[in-house]
Scaffold this active site. Structure first.
Site, PDB file in Angstrom:
ATOM      1  N   ALA A 796     -18.371  13.089  10.936  1.00  0.00           N
ATOM      2  CA  ALA A 796     -17.928  14.451  11.206  1.00  0.00           C
ATOM      3  C   ALA A 796     -16.786  14.413  12.218  1.00  0.00           C
ATOM      4  O   ALA A 796     -17.007  14.063  13.378  1.00  0.00           O
ATOM      5  CB  ALA A 796     -19.094  15.281  11.750  1.00  0.00           C
ATOM      6  N   PHE A 815     -13.486  21.522  13.604  1.00  0.00           N
ATOM      7  CA  PHE A 815     -14.661  20.680  13.375  1.00  0.00           C
ATOM      8  C   PHE A 815     -15.139  20.794  11.933  1.00  0.00           C
ATOM      9  O   PHE A 815     -15.152  21.873  11.356  1.00  0.00           O
ATOM     10  CB  PHE A 815     -15.775  21.107  14.338  1.00  0.00           C
ATOM     11  CG  PHE A 815     -17.118  20.491  14.054  1.00  0.00           C
ATOM     12  CD1 PHE A 815     -17.290  19.120  14.081  1.00  0.00           C
ATOM     13  CD2 PHE A 815     -18.214  21.293  13.758  1.00  0.00           C
ATOM     14  CE1 PHE A 815     -18.535  18.553  13.817  1.00  0.00           C
ATOM     15  CE2 PHE A 815     -19.459  20.741  13.501  1.00  0.00           C
ATOM     16  CZ  PHE A 815     -19.618  19.370  13.524  1.00  0.00           C
ATOM     17  N   HIS A 816     -15.527  19.650  11.360  1.00  0.00           N
ATOM     18  CA  HIS A 816     -16.132  19.605  10.027  1.00  0.00           C
ATOM     19  C   HIS A 816     -17.490  18.941  10.159  1.00  0.00           C
ATOM     20  O   HIS A 816     -17.591  17.739  10.431  1.00  0.00           O
ATOM     21  CB  HIS A 816     -15.250  18.815   9.060  1.00  0.00           C
ATOM     22  CG  HIS A 816     -15.675  18.934   7.618  1.00  0.00           C
ATOM     23  ND1 HIS A 816     -16.960  18.686   7.199  1.00  0.00           N
ATOM     24  CD2 HIS A 816     -14.977  19.278   6.497  1.00  0.00           C
ATOM     25  CE1 HIS A 816     -17.043  18.857   5.889  1.00  0.00           C
ATOM     26  NE2 HIS A 816     -15.855  19.218   5.441  1.00  0.00           N
ATOM     27  N   SER A 817     -18.549  19.692   9.931  1.00  0.00           N
ATOM     28  CA  SER A 817     -19.903  19.166  10.062  1.00  0.00           C
ATOM     29  C   SER A 817     -20.264  18.284   8.870  1.00  0.00           C
ATOM     30  O   SER A 817     -19.604  18.307   7.825  1.00  0.00           O
ATOM     31  CB  SER A 817     -20.903  20.323  10.159  1.00  0.00           C
ATOM     32  OG  SER A 817     -22.231  19.846  10.199  1.00  0.00           O
TER      33      SER A 817
END
Length: 972
Positions: A796, A815-817
């Site tokens: 992530a 942000f990319h979970s």
């Protein structure tokens, strides 16, 4: 009227003077123009002409040429007065040089004379159109002047009469000083323009003035040649007829001139040979264009299937040369090379006309299949003649260089790829026509052998080792050098900038590739040593382990070696069983391509966790395979007797005339790149849309790797929507395209330059994520990249950036979970990011992909006292992935805009006002939920705070406000 006889010197002469006075007059007046301007300027306006856009006196204390000659009266008038007078002697100088060097049947003197005339005109352009009058045209004409200086300088050295060795020596010294000065000149300009270093512009100015001195001085050397003329004009010593009056042998002087010009002008230019080389290089460009497009059209399918689709099998299209192991088929392909090459070009480049994505993939795959088959057969056929084989290999490798340059000019997209068309900047039709012409020209010579075995002496060594070398080499060339920004992004680590930048320093990669090719041609024995290989391994290790400039130095070292060693490795492979060397070699290349994807896509492929995040393993494997190919060459050299080597030398043809054309092609491609680089140089014109309102619009968008639903590159459509929504700060997710399977692209370059935004690419391609990027109209003062805890699933990525928004510091998190299937990963990532946001005492915005439902589960950790963040709209029940959170700002609006067919995810946007006074800052922090979420009607909101009406109702191009059917506004 009858001409006077030669010996009757005074017949008909009204005025006579020695030709050298033309040179001295030109030199004196030109220097007077510049010196008078700087003396008057420093005397009258010193502090004003040393002032630049960032600094003034005492940080900057010496004026640039442009500021001196263009900004103030009367120094500008002094300069223009004398430079106008200079034009007369200047045109006379060019004319006399032509008369001195012209020879019957020699085209070069005419070409150099034309170059001199154009150079003189462009000089008048940049001197009379100053940077104050029109900065763009001043720069265009200045760059044109420098570009035409290259052939003028080298051409004058090549044409220097052998009667005057002193003039040749001075020209070589002054030309070397001129071009050597360009390196520090560009360096200090970048330090000033990009990094804003105090005092850098003063250093730049010194080198700029040095260029003037060297440039005028170079032309002043003609005084040593023109003393043979007297004007009417009459040649009184016979130098223009080639008579050698010097004590030094003419052959020695000619050899010195040839060395100074790299042999480019050593023999007469032949148009037919020049067209052959141009066609060969363009045909090589077409091969690389089709090959590099295959991964992109394959990637479309696992992208939409979210896993293995079956279409990945087309990656094996390159193994077609294995069919050349069947002797009748090999003979058929070799005898019909024109058909094979033409079919490859047509299939690969006509694919853009195929609308159905699956059928387009089939077409491109067939083009790659035929291209690999045809090139392997051609190299095999020409392997019996070293000069012709070398020309083919140079066409292939320079074609790669041309592909990289074209991608730079088109912001990392190749204009003839099947994902391009007229609507997104493609030149497919033009490229196709040129490709057909190039294929016919490329195959106009008969094959040198019919497809049978190559001579016994060429079977020394191991075909298997050669295949290993080809597999590693082609993977290295494709993965690292098919785009100039790939290795730069490997070493990128955020703001402040401490390393190379893609649109400023990319020429270093091109220069390294060019140098490598020259070394590979002229010194192949050096690059096939273990010493050179060891240096390359160190370069690969430095690139893999280190960031910033030190990591990039390793990248440049590796680039030089890869291009240099490609010449002997490909030549060696062509002389063996090509079914093994290229068939099996491309098979190994394909395995590395898959390995290259597996290290990131490990969560979606069988056995993926075994190679998770192991780019280091890829680099070791790649260099080991290349080492096997080098070992084969070293082994052959060691096993060959001295007699064999002497025979090989005797058999080698002396005519390598193609080299001068290939060197010329390399020079022209580098000039084209520098022109493209100039056009792409950052303008620093970054203006927010609503500066008077202290408002900024933030957005989050998952761009699905910049491929739309119909398999077209989507940068233009994305640009239009971002611009029309007036977005000042936007986070882009699934944005890392720097892999073979994604085309080695970078969407952020086009968006940033076209929209006038700063860009942080986020964690680089060697950090094993799907990518997170930040674009901002506001300066990015600092940014750090984070890889959040991911013990099971995919990594992530996150960016934590501090922006200067209207003089206030605002933090932005992108942000990319992790994916839904790994709840523990997402829990750990939630805790990490919440603490990271909570650690910031500044107003903040989160632009994210959270994979959680509103008001449930991990959402309560993101929106909590730990993070201090608030939801942009608590009532938006329809979200699952994209979220915008904030704190310490006045949120005034929120909207969701439909994607049309650009991607699979909508664009979410929010408007914020940055508090001005301290009381407003405290009110924003302390506002209760009731106050914070108070809704108001649109007419209550100031006009500058409103969303564009363009997307109301049905909207435009499939984009409209949806879910709420209209934007939401808030006020407190």
């Amino acid at each position: 009227m009858a001409l006077p006889k030669y010996k009757d010197k005074d017949a008909g002469v009204v005025l006579a003077f020695n030709g050298q006075w033309v040179s001295w007059t030109h030199t004196a007046i030109a220097y007077t123009a510049f010196l008078s301007a700087i003396i008057v300027g420093c005397g009258l306006h010193y502090r004003k002409i040393v002032q630049n856009e960032w600094y003034g006196y005492p940080d900057e204390w010496f004026p640039s040429v442009s500021a001196t000659i263009g900004d103030r009266y009367p120094e500008r008038s002094f300069f223009m007065f004398f430079i106008a007078i200079t034009s007369g002697p200047r045109f006379a100088l060019v004319g006399l040089w032509y008369l001195l060097t012209a020879r019957s049947g020699n085209v070069l003197p005419k070409a150099i004379a034309l170059t001199g005339l154009i150079r003189t005109v462009t000089c008048g352009g940049w001197t009379y159109i100053t940077s104050t009058d029109d900065h763009q045209w001043h720069d265009i004409l200045m760059i044109s002047y420098l570009v035409f200086t290259i052939p003028w300088t080298t051409g004058c050295i090549a044409l220097s009469p052998p009667t005057n060795p002193r003039a040749i020596k001075y020209r070589k010294y002054l030309a070397g000083c001129f071009f050597g000065t360009l390196v520090p000149l560009i360096y200090f300009f970048i330090q000033h323009k990009v990094h804003r270093v105090a005092g850098a512009y003063t250093m730049y100015a010194f080198f700029e003035w040095a260029l003037i001195l060297f440039d005028v001085g170079f032309d002043a050397v003609t005084a040593l040649d023109f003393d043979t003329f007297e004007v009417t004009v009459r040649d009184v010593k016979g130098a223009s007829k080639g008579v050698n009056t010097s004590s030094m042998p003419t052959a020695v002087l000619e050899k010195e001139k040839e060395r100074a010009t790299a042999g480019v002008y050593s023999t007469a230019f032949n148009l037919s040979d020049g067209l052959d080389i141009a066609a060969d290089v363009y045909h090589g460009f077409v091969f690389w264009s089709v090959l590099t497009s295959l991964g992109v059209v394959i990637w479309y399918f696992p992208l939409w299937h979210m896993g293995i689709s079956g279409y990945e099998a087309f990656v094996m299209s390159t193994v077609a040369p294995v069919l050349l192991g069947i002797k009748p088929l090999r003979s058929l392909i070799v005898k019909n090379q024109r058909i094979a090459h033409l079919v490859a070009s047509l299939a690969g480049l006509l694919a853009y006309q195929v609308k159905d994505p699956a059928h387009r993939l089939f077409t491109v795959g067939f083009g790659v299949w035929m291209g690999c088959l045809a090139w392997a057969a051609t190299l095999h056929s020409d392997s019996v003649q070293p000069a012709r084989l070398e020309a083919r290999i140079l066409a292939w490798t320079i074609g790669l260089l041309m592909s990289s340059i074209a991608k730079f000019a088109w912001h990392t997209n190749n204009p003839i790829w099947p994902i391009m068309h007229a609507e997104n900047g493609g030149l497919n039709g033009t490229g196709l026509v040129l490709a057909v012409l190039a294929a016919f020209r490329f195959t106009r010579r008969s094959p040198l052998q019919s497809g049978g075995d190559v001579g016994v002496e060429n079977k020394r060594g191991s075909a298997l080792l050669a295949a290993l070398g080809i597999g590693g080499l082609f993977f290295a060339l494709h993965s690292l050098l098919s785009d100039t920004s790939t290795m730069i992004l490997w070493v990128w680590d955020g703001y402040p900038i401490r390393g190379p930048v893609s649109n400023v320093h990319a020429w270093y990669t091109i220069a390294a590739m060019t140098a490598g090719l020259v070394i590979g041609v002229l010194r192949p024995s050096f690059v096939t040593t273990w010493t050179a290989y060891g240096v390359a391994c160190v370069g690969a290790a430095v690139l893999t382990v280190y960031s910033q400039w030190f990591g990039y130095y390793g990248a440049l070292t590796l680039a030089i070696y890869l291009m240099a060693v490609s010449i002997p490795l490909i030549a060696n492979a062509a002389k063996k069983n090509v079914a093994v060397t290229f068939g099996f070699g491309f098979f190994l290349y394909n395995l590395l391509v898959l390995f290259h994807v597996w290290v990131v896509a490990y969560a979606f492929v069988p056995g993926g966790p075994l190679v998770r995040e192991h780019t280091d393993w890829i680099m070791v494997t790649m260099m080991a395979l290349i080492g096997a190919g080098v070992f084969d060459l070293v082994w052959q050299n060691a096993s060959s007797s001295n007699t064999d080597r002497r025979r090989a030398v005797r058999r080698r043809p002396g005519n390598m005339g193609h080299r001068k054309y290939h060197l010329g092609a390399l020079g022209l491609l580098n000039v084209f790149f520098l022109c493209a680089s100039f056009l792409r140089f950052p303008t620093n014109d970054y203006k927010p849309y609503h500066g008077k309102d202290r408002l900024f619009t933030a957005g989050i968008w998952t761009i699905h790797f910049s491929l739309d639903n119909d398999m077209w590159s989507s940068e233009y459509r994305m640009r239009n929507l971002i611009k029309e929504l007036e977005i000042d700060v936007i986070g882009l997710l699934e944005s890392d395209l720097q892999r073979i399977i994604m085309g080695n692209r970078d969407t952020t370059q086009f968006l940033a330059e076209d929209l006038g935004m700063y860009v942080d690419y986020g964690p680089g391609p060697n950090k094993h994520t799907w990518g997170a990027a930040l674009l901002s109209k506001f300066p990015i003062l600092n940014s750090t990249h984070h890889l959040l805890p991911s013990p099971v699933g995919e990594l992530a990525p996150a960016i934590h950036a501090t922006l200067d928004v209207y003089g206030s510091l605002v933090d932005v998190f992108v942000f990319h979970s992790g994916q839904e299937e790994d709840p523990e990963d997402r829990r750990l990532q939630t805790e990490y990011l919440s603490k990271l946001m909570g650690s910031s005492p500044r107003p903040s915005v989160l632009l994210s992909y959270l994979v959680t439902r509103p008001l449930e589960g991990n959402y309560k950790t993101y929106v909590s006292d730990v993070s201090g963040m608030h939801d942009v709209d608590l009532t938006d029940w329809d979200r699952w992935c994209e979220y915008i959170l904030y704190k310490g700002l006045r949120r005034t609006g929120y909207a969701r805009v439909s994607r049309s067919t650009i991607t699979d995810t909508e664009l979410q946007v929010a408007k914020f006002v940055v508090p001005d006074a301290q009381a407003e800052v405290e009110a924003a922090w302390d506002a209760t939920a009731e106050v914070r979420d108070r809704r108001v009607q649109e007419h209550v909101v100031p006009e500058g705070w409103r969303f564009p009406a363009l997307f109301r109702g049905e909207g435009v191009r499939g984009h409209r406000y949806h879910v709420f059917n209209e934007p939401r506004y808030y006020n407190y």
